[in-house]
Design a protein around this motif. Structure first.
Motif, short mmCIF file in Angstrom:
data_model
loop_
_atom_site.label_atom_id
_atom_site.label_comp_id
_atom_site.label_asym_id
_atom_site.label_seq_id
_atom_site.Cartn_x
_atom_site.Cartn_y
_atom_site.Cartn_z
N GLU A 101 1.43 -1.50 0.40
CA GLU A 101 0.29 -0.31 0.16
C GLU A 101 0.88 1.51 0.11
N VAL A 102 1.73 1.46 0.32
CA VAL A 102 3.41 2.43 0.98
C VAL A 102 4.38 2.07 -0.50
N ASN A 103 5.13 2.46 -1.00
CA ASN A 103 5.87 1.64 -1.51
C ASN A 103 6.94 2.38 -2.43
N ASN A 104 7.30 3.88 -1.44
CA ASN A 104 7.97 4.23 -1.68
C ASN A 104 8.63 5.44 0.20
N TRP A 105 9.56 5.38 -0.35
CA TRP A 105 10.56 5.65 1.68
C TRP A 105 9.98 6.58 1.99
N LYS A 106 9.77 7.93 1.24
CA LYS A 106 9.42 9.25 1.01
C LYS A 106 8.18 9.58 2.38
N ALA A 124 12.30 3.42 -4.01
CA ALA A 124 11.10 2.09 -3.72
C ALA A 124 11.21 1.29 -3.07
N VAL A 125 10.82 1.22 -2.25
CA VAL A 125 10.70 0.04 -0.83
C VAL A 125 11.40 -1.42 -1.55
N SER A 126 11.90 -2.20 -1.03
CA SER A 126 12.26 -3.23 -1.39
C SER A 126 11.95 -4.56 -0.03
N LEU A 127 11.00 -5.16 -0.24
CA LEU A 127 10.89 -6.11 0.90
C LEU A 127 11.29 -7.53 0.78
N ILE A 128 11.72 -7.76 2.32
CA ILE A 128 12.56 -8.84 1.99
C ILE A 128 12.31 -9.38 3.54
N SER A 129 11.36 -10.93 3.27
CA SER A 129 11.43 -11.82 4.37
C SER A 129 11.77 -12.82 4.09
N LEU A 130 12.00 -13.74 5.38
CA LEU A 130 12.01 -14.85 5.59
C LEU A 130 10.92 -15.76 5.54
N GLY A 131 11.32 -17.07 5.00
CA GLY A 131 10.00 -18.35 4.57
C GLY A 131 9.33 -18.70 5.47
N LYS A 132 7.93 -19.23 5.20
CA LYS A 132 6.58 -19.57 6.12
C LYS A 132 7.24 -20.54 6.98
N GLY A 140 10.32 -18.38 -4.62
CA GLY A 140 10.97 -17.06 -3.32
C GLY A 140 11.01 -16.17 -3.55
N THR A 141 9.22 -16.26 -4.08
CA THR A 141 8.94 -14.60 -3.54
C THR A 141 7.88 -15.13 -2.53
N LEU A 142 7.92 -14.06 -1.83
CA LEU A 142 6.60 -14.03 -0.33
C LEU A 142 5.08 -12.94 -0.82
N THR A 143 3.91 -12.68 -1.58
CA THR A 143 3.51 -12.19 -1.65
C THR A 143 1.80 -11.74 -1.24
N PHE A 144 2.18 -10.55 -0.67
CA PHE A 144 1.44 -10.27 1.08
C PHE A 144 0.23 -9.15 -0.32
N ASP A 145 -0.77 -9.08 -0.68
CA ASP A 145 -1.52 -8.55 -1.02
C ASP A 145 -0.80 -8.23 -2.46
N LYS A 146 -0.63 -6.30 -2.47
CA LYS A 146 0.29 -5.96 -3.81
C LYS A 146 1.72 -6.06 -3.48
N GLY A 147 2.23 -6.53 -2.56
CA GLY A 147 2.93 -6.70 -1.81
C GLY A 147 4.07 -7.82 -2.39
N LYS A 148 5.28 -7.43 -2.78
CA LYS A 148 5.92 -8.65 -3.39
C LYS A 148 7.24 -9.00 -2.49
N ALA A 149 7.52 -9.88 -0.87
CA ALA A 149 9.05 -9.43 -0.43
C ALA A 149 10.11 -10.44 -1.52
N HIS A 181 23.24 -4.65 1.93
CA HIS A 181 23.48 -3.66 0.48
C HIS A 181 22.55 -3.16 0.00
N ASP A 182 21.79 -2.88 1.12
CA ASP A 182 20.88 -2.32 -0.43
C ASP A 182 19.59 -1.27 0.95
N VAL A 183 20.03 0.37 0.14
CA VAL A 183 19.64 1.12 0.92
C VAL A 183 18.18 1.49 1.20
#
Length: 279
Positions: free
Chosen positions: A127-132, A140-148, A169-178, A193-195
């Motif tokens: 729902e929010v995809n930019n840090w500002k 642009a927000v880069s989502l990272i998750s551990l596995g289920k 290798g991807t977890l999808t939460f509604d529109k968000g992809k981690a 390594h990713d600001v």
């Protein structure tokens, strides 16, 4: 009885006795509990030189299943044992090693220092995809998750009302992809390594990573810092138990090691790693 037979029998007895004393203890499960167990195993070996402790990862669910099926001596979980697991493995015994919090982690160059639960949910749902939008830089927000399979993920997803679908290798939460990291260390390295990255990890593991020079920051959540003191007091709400499990009551060397992990020496190690000791 011949001398040869007597010698062979004596040799077999001595060989068997030697192996019974020089045992191997196996463990699998939570990667959150893994550093504490490894550190305690090193300390334990100083007085039990003939005992080898083999420690594998795999996540909390694997820890429950492998010990429940008798494939390892000690399972590890960083969450409560589920009712269906207790039903599947009714003879499983649990022992509390300590308590840990889960921290929200960003790159050290991200200007953000605090975040709310609502904002975390918005980020991971896409729902929010930019840090500002929440006070960070323009990126642009880069989502990272551990596995289920990880207990850390289970606590995270429940706390933030997230339901993810994992595939390729991807977890999808509604529109968000981690992007899915197979361990907390990998997740932290990715953030370092990713600001624009955000992830979650054990408070103890993340704090140790920062102390080692890792370029990440643990965010204050809902106005409360992710510290050992706040986890212990209960003011930091994103926390969970650190458990070790055995199939039935432990015996022999496994019993000795479990007792050692709950004793003062190992509990001091648990505390030194940033976790809240069980006693």
């Amino acid at each position: 009885m011949s001398r040869l037979s007597l010698f062979a029998g004596t040799a077999a007895f001595l060989w068997a006795s030697s192996y019974a004393h020089a045992g191997v203890i196996t463990s699998a499960g939570s990667t959150t509990v893994q550093p504490a167990m490894k550190a305690c195993a090193v300390a334990y070996k100083k007085s039990h030189a003939d005992t080898q402790v083999i420690i594998a990862g795999g996540g909390s669910s694997k820890g429950v299943k492998t010990v429940g099926k008798g494939k390892v001596d000690i399972g590890r979980a960083s969450r409560e044992i589920k009712d269906k697991e207790l039903k599947a493995f009714p003879d499983m015994k649990t022992f509390r090693l300590g308590t840990d919090g889960v921290a929200i982690v960003v790159n050290a160059e991200n200007p953000l220092t605090s975040i709310t639960s609502a904002q975390v949910e918005q980020l991971y749902k896409g729902e929010v995809n930019n840090w500002k939008a929440i006070g960070g830089g323009d990126g642009a927000v880069s989502l990272i998750s551990l596995g289920k399979v990880h207990g850390t993920y289970e606590l995270f997803s429940e706390h933030f009302h997230l339901e993810g679908n994992e595939a390729d290798g991807t977890l999808t939460f509604d529109k968000g992809k981690a992007w899915v990291a197979f361990s907390q260390d990998v997740a932290l390295q990715k953030v370092a390594h990713d600001v624009n990255a955000i992830a979650f990890a054990s408070v103890g593991v993340a704090a140790e990573y920062v102390q080692g020079g890792g370029s990440v920051r643990l965010l204050t959540l809902d106005g409360v810092e992710p510290t050992e003191a706040n986890v212990a007091s209960g003011s930091y709400k994103l926390s969970r138990p650190l458990l070790i499990m055995t199939k039935g009551e432990p015996t022999g060397e496994v019993k000795d090691f479990v007792s050692y992990m709950q004793g003062s020496e190992c509990q001091s190690v648990v505390k030194s790693l940033g976790y809240v000791p069980a006693r």
